[in-house]
Design an enzyme around this catalytic site. Structure first.
Site, PDB file in Angstrom:
ATOM      1  N   GLY A  52      -9.189   3.361   6.846  1.00 51.95           N
ATOM      2  CA  GLY A  52      -9.822   4.446   6.098  1.00 51.95           C
ATOM      3  C   GLY A  52      -9.920   3.981   4.664  1.00 51.95           C
TER       4      GLY A  52
ATOM      5  N   GLY B 288      -1.278  -1.776   4.024  1.00 49.46           N
ATOM      6  CA  GLY B 288      -2.531  -1.031   4.090  1.00 49.46           C
ATOM      7  C   GLY B 288      -2.598   0.053   3.026  1.00 49.46           C
ATOM      8  N   ASP B 289      -3.799   0.627   2.880  1.00 50.68           N
ATOM      9  CA  ASP B 289      -4.048   1.734   1.935  1.00 50.68           C
ATOM     10  C   ASP B 289      -3.774   1.354   0.488  1.00 50.68           C
ATOM     11  OD1 ASP B 289      -4.698   3.328   4.122  1.00 50.68           O
ATOM     12  OD2 ASP B 289      -2.649   4.076   4.342  1.00 50.68           O
TER      13      ASP B 289
ATOM     14  N   ARG C 112       2.224   9.523   3.664  1.00 44.69           N
ATOM     15  CA  ARG C 112       2.626   8.116   3.612  1.00 44.69           C
ATOM     16  C   ARG C 112       4.052   8.011   3.091  1.00 44.69           C
ATOM     17  NH1 ARG C 112      -3.029   6.621   0.621  1.00 44.69           N
ATOM     18  NH2 ARG C 112      -4.348   6.536   2.472  1.00 44.69           N
TER      19      ARG C 112
ATOM     20  N   LYS D   1      -8.190  -0.871  -1.176  1.00 46.38           N
ATOM     21  CA  LYS D   1      -9.202  -1.912  -0.925  1.00 46.38           C
ATOM     22  C   LYS D   1     -10.620  -1.339  -1.031  1.00 46.38           C
ATOM     23  CE  LYS D   1      -7.348  -2.596   3.092  1.00 46.38           C
ATOM     24  NZ  LYS D   1      -6.153  -1.733   2.985  1.00 46.38           N
ATOM     25  N   GLY D   2     -10.773  -0.077  -0.564  1.00 44.87           N
ATOM     26  CA  GLY D   2     -12.097   0.552  -0.601  1.00 44.87           C
ATOM     27  C   GLY D   2     -12.624   0.637  -2.014  1.00 44.87           C
TER      28      GLY D   2
ATOM     29  N   ASP E 179      -1.772   4.483 -12.765  1.00 46.18           N
ATOM     30  CA  ASP E 179      -1.684   5.826 -13.361  1.00 46.18           C
ATOM     31  C   ASP E 179      -0.635   6.710 -12.681  1.00 46.18           C
ATOM     32  OD1 ASP E 179      -3.759   5.455 -11.266  1.00 46.18           O
ATOM     33  OD2 ASP E 179      -3.783   7.643 -11.280  1.00 46.18           O
TER      34      ASP E 179
ATOM     35  N   SER F  19      -6.329  -0.916 -11.687  1.00 46.09           N
ATOM     36  CA  SER F  19      -7.014   0.346 -11.411  1.00 46.09           C
ATOM     37  C   SER F  19      -6.130   1.491 -11.877  1.00 46.09           C
ATOM     38  CB  SER F  19      -7.302   0.448  -9.918  1.00 46.09           C
ATOM     39  OG  SER F  19      -7.814   1.724  -9.607  1.00 46.09           O
TER      40      SER F  19
ATOM     41  N   GLY G 113      -4.493  12.015   7.718  1.00 45.41           N
ATOM     42  CA  GLY G 113      -3.837  13.033   6.896  1.00 45.41           C
ATOM     43  C   GLY G 113      -2.313  12.933   6.933  1.00 45.41           C
TER      44      GLY G 113
END
Ligand code: GDP
Ligand code: IMO
Ligand code: MG
Length: 432
Positions: free
Chosen positions: A40, A12-13, A304, A16-17, A332, A412, A301
């Site tokens: 999220g 996850g995270d 991770r 994808k958004g 990056d 990205s 919050g």
């Protein structure tokens, strides 16, 4: 016809958004098929940050339509709050947002039961998001869940809810020694039902008609492959089908309709919550990546956990999902890294494992085999063409792509829409 799934290839995270927001410009619809507001998905547009939990990110694109399918578990209070929040951000959802009448509902007692169950697990707790996701899916599978279509009929809803509340209260008393807080639920849900009524429809019919008319659709995965209920690091997983197959069951479409699968991975790996993580970095190194990558949960919050890229995991994700094209995000974050490690294999008790182990006890004890690659130590966030990337960055991506035998269709290099590189001649480029 284009029907492309975007799935998380890790825990996850993965970004994808951002990826869905970028791609959604080229699709008529975007659709969530599983999970709930445990997700999220962060999208940054002109310095405005949106964190979407239930509504597909495609809603942020003018005139595009967004669907929440039957496989999603919906807390109507969270949905109403999200609609209000994106309206405040200048996005109108009228006539563009569709919610499945078959989606299951999350109630406050799901959250309560989850908190008690997690507390009872002590050191073995999963580290859930406390949104009631697991208990809502439990009820769905136990065939005692309430659905959006029930909420649309006052009399039926009251009758079913009364019965379920009695059951849950008895359960809570016997298992956790405390009564369930049930006051005011019926009235609150009546009000919420009225607020969401305008979005409710048979979304399976909607998607199938749209596809028959030649419309294009992007399936927005939530969570990631390793959190999938069947294929993830069970029991340290979520309770839904996060993999590409979930798009079919969660939306009510045939597998023959899916024309491609995009897997999203970071240039490294992160995980929130408990469970094994073979390539996890020692805390000092992890903290440096966490700071540079702003690796804190979009919703909770929580910091991770950070680790190196794991090609064993990605190979598994490619297999389970049938990934045709990979997106590598957060390149990056490695801009200042001197050396980069990539896990190319697992060793367990002296032998090399050829498959992802099923047992978390085994995964917790594997020793990753690393290949060390040089860092590029140069900024990449302004780069828009693959051939302008520093040599070591291209080599890193080529090593990943060659090792996995899968193209990298998007890179990205920042959270913003335009910090995106689309190499030419890829499958992904042909879907835009
Ligand atoms: P999701 O759940 O997969 O949608 O990912 P999240 O939104 O939870 O977490 C990804 C985070 O990384 C978000 O804060 C994004 O804004 C950010 N992000 C996405 N892509 C990039 C990237 O290429 N570089 C950097 N630095 N941040 C990114
Ligand atoms: P997105 O869509 C990262 C994790 C939780 C916990 C486990 C079970 O933003 O990538 P749950 O509340 O689902 O029962 O928690 O799954 N988890 C996620 N981790 N990203 C997510 O979603 C997650 N959704 C659930 O941290 O370990
Ligand atoms: Mg997220």
């Amino acid at each position: 016809m284009k029907a492309i799934a975007v799935v998380g290839a890790q825990w996850g995270d993965e970004g994808k958004g951002k990826v869905v927001d970028y791609l959604a410009a080229s699709f008529d619809y975007s659709a969530r098929y599983g999970g709930g507001h445990n997700a999220g998905h962060t999208v940054i547009i002109n310095d405005h940050k949106f964190v979407l939990q239930l509504i597909p990110c495609g809603i942020l694109r003018l005139g595009k339509k967004a669907i929440i399918g039957a496989g999603v578990v919906v807390d109507p209070a969270a949905l109403v709050a999200e609609v209000d929040s994106i309206r405040k951000g200048g996005i109108d959802v009228e006539g563009r947002l569709f919610l499945s009448n078959r989606a299951h509902l999350i109630f406050p007692y799901h959250r309560e039961l989850e908190k008690s169950a997690e507390a009872a697990r002590g050191p073995h707790r999963i580290g859930t998001t406390s949104r009631g996701i697991g208990p809502a899916y439990e009820d769905k599978m136990a065939r005692c869940g309430l659905r959006v279509c029930d909420l649309m009929d006052e009399e039926r809803f009251a009758r079913k809810l009364r019965r379920v509340l009695e059951e849950k209260d008895a359960l809570s008393r016997s298992c956790f020694g405390q009564p369930l807080e049930t006051v005011g639920i019926l009235e609150a849900y009546r009000e919420l039902g009225a607020r969401i009524r305008g979005f409710v429809t048979d979304t399976s019919a909607l998607v199938n008609c749209a596809l028959a008319e030649g419309k294009s659709i992007l399936f927005e995965g939530a969570q990631g492959t390793m959190l999938d209920i069947d294929h993830g690091t069970y029991p340290y997983v979520t309770s839904s089908s996060a993999t590409a197959g979930g798009a079919c069951t969660g939306l009510g479409i045939s597998p023959t309709r899916v024309t491609g699968v995009i897997g999203v991975t970071k240039a490294y790996t992160t995980r929130v919550g408990g469970g094994p993580f073979p390539t996890e970095m020692p805390e000092l190194e992890a903290q440096a990546v966490r700071d540079r990558g702003k690796e804190y949960g979009a919703v909770t919050g929580r910091p991770r956990r950070c680790g190196w890229l794991d090609l064993v995991m990605l190979r598994y994700a490619i297999q389970i999902n049938g990934i045709n094209s990979l997106v590598v995000t957060k390149l990056d974050v490695f801009d200042t890294q001197r050396e980069i490690q990539v896990c190319v294999g697992y060793r367990y008790k002296g032998s090399r494992l050829s498959e992802m182990p099923a047992e978390v006890e085994v995964l917790a004890e594997v020793t990753p085999e690393y290949k060390t690659l040089p860092g590029w130590q140069a900024a990449t966030d302004h780069i828009r063409a693959a051939n302008e990337l520093p040599r070591a960055a291209s080599d890193y991506l080529k090593f990943v792509s060659d090792s996995l035998g899968t193209e990298i269709g998007m890179i990205s290099t920042g959270p913003e829409r335009d910090a995106t590189i689309i190499p030419t001649g890829t499958k992904l480029a042909s879907w835009l």
